[in-house]
Design a protein around this motif. Sequence first.
Motif, PDB file in Angstrom:
ATOM      1  N   LEU A  75      -6.510 -14.745  -4.740  1.00 45.96           N
ATOM      2  CA  LEU A  75      -7.706 -13.969  -4.445  1.00 45.96           C
ATOM      3  C   LEU A  75      -7.867 -13.740  -2.939  1.00 45.96           C
ATOM      4  CD1 LEU A  75     -10.226 -15.572  -6.963  1.00 45.96           C
ATOM      5  CD2 LEU A  75      -9.268 -13.258  -7.054  1.00 45.96           C
ATOM      6  N   ILE A  76      -7.578 -14.745  -2.155  1.00 44.43           N
ATOM      7  CA  ILE A  76      -7.673 -14.598  -0.697  1.00 44.43           C
ATOM      8  C   ILE A  76      -6.654 -13.577  -0.206  1.00 44.43           C
ATOM      9  CG2 ILE A  76      -7.276 -15.787   1.495  1.00 44.43           C
ATOM     10  CD1 ILE A  76      -8.479 -18.307   0.145  1.00 44.43           C
ATOM     11  N   HIS A  77      -5.431 -13.686  -0.731  1.00 45.33           N
ATOM     12  CA  HIS A  77      -4.372 -12.756  -0.308  1.00 45.33           C
ATOM     13  C   HIS A  77      -4.653 -11.330  -0.745  1.00 45.33           C
ATOM     14  CE1 HIS A  77      -0.431 -11.284   0.743  1.00 45.33           C
ATOM     15  NE2 HIS A  77      -0.210 -10.888  -0.502  1.00 45.33           N
ATOM     16  N   ARG A  78      -5.216 -11.173  -1.945  1.00 41.37           N
ATOM     17  CA  ARG A  78      -5.449  -9.835  -2.493  1.00 41.37           C
ATOM     18  C   ARG A  78      -6.757  -9.213  -1.986  1.00 41.37           C
ATOM     19  NH1 ARG A  78      -2.889  -9.719  -7.802  1.00 41.37           N
ATOM     20  NH2 ARG A  78      -0.752 -10.462  -7.468  1.00 41.37           N
TER      21      ARG A  78
ATOM     22  N   GLN B 237      -6.221   0.239  -4.911  1.00 43.06           N
ATOM     23  CA  GLN B 237      -4.933   0.703  -4.392  1.00 43.06           C
ATOM     24  C   GLN B 237      -4.267  -0.381  -3.552  1.00 43.06           C
ATOM     25  OE1 GLN B 237      -5.777   4.364  -2.356  1.00 43.06           O
ATOM     26  NE2 GLN B 237      -6.280   5.473  -4.231  1.00 43.06           N
ATOM     27  N   ASN B 238      -5.041  -1.051  -2.707  1.00 44.59           N
ATOM     28  CA  ASN B 238      -4.491  -2.130  -1.882  1.00 44.59           C
ATOM     29  C   ASN B 238      -3.986  -3.278  -2.753  1.00 44.59           C
ATOM     30  OD1 ASN B 238      -5.015  -0.813   0.500  1.00 44.59           O
ATOM     31  ND2 ASN B 238      -6.915  -1.905   0.935  1.00 44.59           N
ATOM     32  N   TRP B 239      -4.710  -3.555  -3.843  1.00 48.16           N
ATOM     33  CA  TRP B 239      -4.332  -4.632  -4.769  1.00 48.16           C
ATOM     34  C   TRP B 239      -2.930  -4.381  -5.317  1.00 48.16           C
ATOM     35  CZ3 TRP B 239      -7.278  -8.899  -6.584  1.00 48.16           C
ATOM     36  CH2 TRP B 239      -6.753  -9.554  -7.704  1.00 48.16           C
TER      37      TRP B 239
ATOM     38  N   LEU C 162       3.199  -5.381  -5.082  1.00 49.48           N
ATOM     39  CA  LEU C 162       4.578  -4.949  -4.871  1.00 49.48           C
ATOM     40  C   LEU C 162       5.203  -5.693  -3.700  1.00 49.48           C
ATOM     41  CD1 LEU C 162       4.287  -1.084  -5.456  1.00 49.48           C
ATOM     42  CD2 LEU C 162       5.349  -2.775  -6.966  1.00 49.48           C
ATOM     43  N   LYS C 163       4.416  -5.942  -2.657  1.00 52.88           N
ATOM     44  CA  LYS C 163       4.920  -6.683  -1.505  1.00 52.88           C
ATOM     45  C   LYS C 163       5.235  -8.132  -1.859  1.00 52.88           C
ATOM     46  CE  LYS C 163       2.643  -4.009   2.149  1.00 52.88           C
ATOM     47  NZ  LYS C 163       1.633  -4.033   3.250  1.00 52.88           N
ATOM     48  N   GLU C 164       4.578  -8.631  -2.904  1.00 54.92           N
ATOM     49  CA  GLU C 164       4.807 -10.013  -3.333  1.00 54.92           C
ATOM     50  C   GLU C 164       6.121 -10.163  -4.091  1.00 54.92           C
ATOM     51  OE1 GLU C 164       1.349 -10.903  -5.617  1.00 54.92           O
ATOM     52  OE2 GLU C 164       0.008 -10.872  -3.886  1.00 54.92           O
ATOM     53  N   GLY C 165       6.819  -9.055  -4.324  1.00 58.41           N
ATOM     54  CA  GLY C 165       8.115  -9.143  -4.976  1.00 58.41           C
ATOM     55  C   GLY C 165       8.206  -8.482  -6.332  1.00 58.41           C
TER      56      GLY C 165
END
Length: 257
Positions: free
Chosen positions: A96-99, A117-119, A124-127
């Motif tokens: 939750l903090i990261h997202r 959109q950022n979520w 995707l950046k998380e792999g």
Amino acid sequence: MNSKQNQLQAFERLLNIMDDLREKCPWDKKQTLQSLRHLTIEETYELGDAILDNDLNEVKKELGDLLLHIVFYAKIGSETNDFDIADVCNEICEKLIHRHPHIYSDVVVKDEEEVKQNWEKLKLKEGKKSVLEGVPKSLPALVKASRIQDKVKGVGFDWEEPHQVWDKVQEELAELQVEVESGNQDKMEAEFGDVLFSMINYARFLNINPEDALERTNKKFIKRFQYLESKAGELGKPLMDMTLAEMDVFWNEAKKL
């Protein structure tokens, strides 16, 4: 409402009870992640029913049942040293903090849509290789279609205006009619699926949850049909012995209730 301290004490009480049940209860001792799975799904649907009925007391009870399942899974995980309830809580906290960099960092967003959109971009950046990886394979088809469309919208793959989606619905209906006239069952099913998918998409543009909308109709039908059954019972006449015209009288009465 309860203080934060009382809330934490209540949660600790549940954890202690879970420890007791796992140690002393023959049924609880036998349970596995796999054996609990179908029960968890059932509890989730019961919570959904309570929410749709706006029965807040029942919502409270069903949330408790689901919380028990979460604690149960974590207890089983702790017995194999894979994870415990603290790991579960910390995992979701970190996610939750990261997202939510617009809360816990210096990212600025203008509205809810940009948050979504950022979520998806962060996932995707998380792999993750696809934005659709987060859609469970075992979801019911109607819910899955809705989630698929939400996910791809988050990366910009979407119609611009509602009328475009409605035009697509009309196009799919026309294609379905062609296959109905041809009599090809397999192609009819494929086109019928396209109609449903486009209707679910249109519902999204109207800010309608298609699952909730369909369930409202289900409940409405059940209520009217059961009224019809009760009236037939008062007449001492089985439904199968009534004409459609006779049944329509009571059905129309039910619609006015």
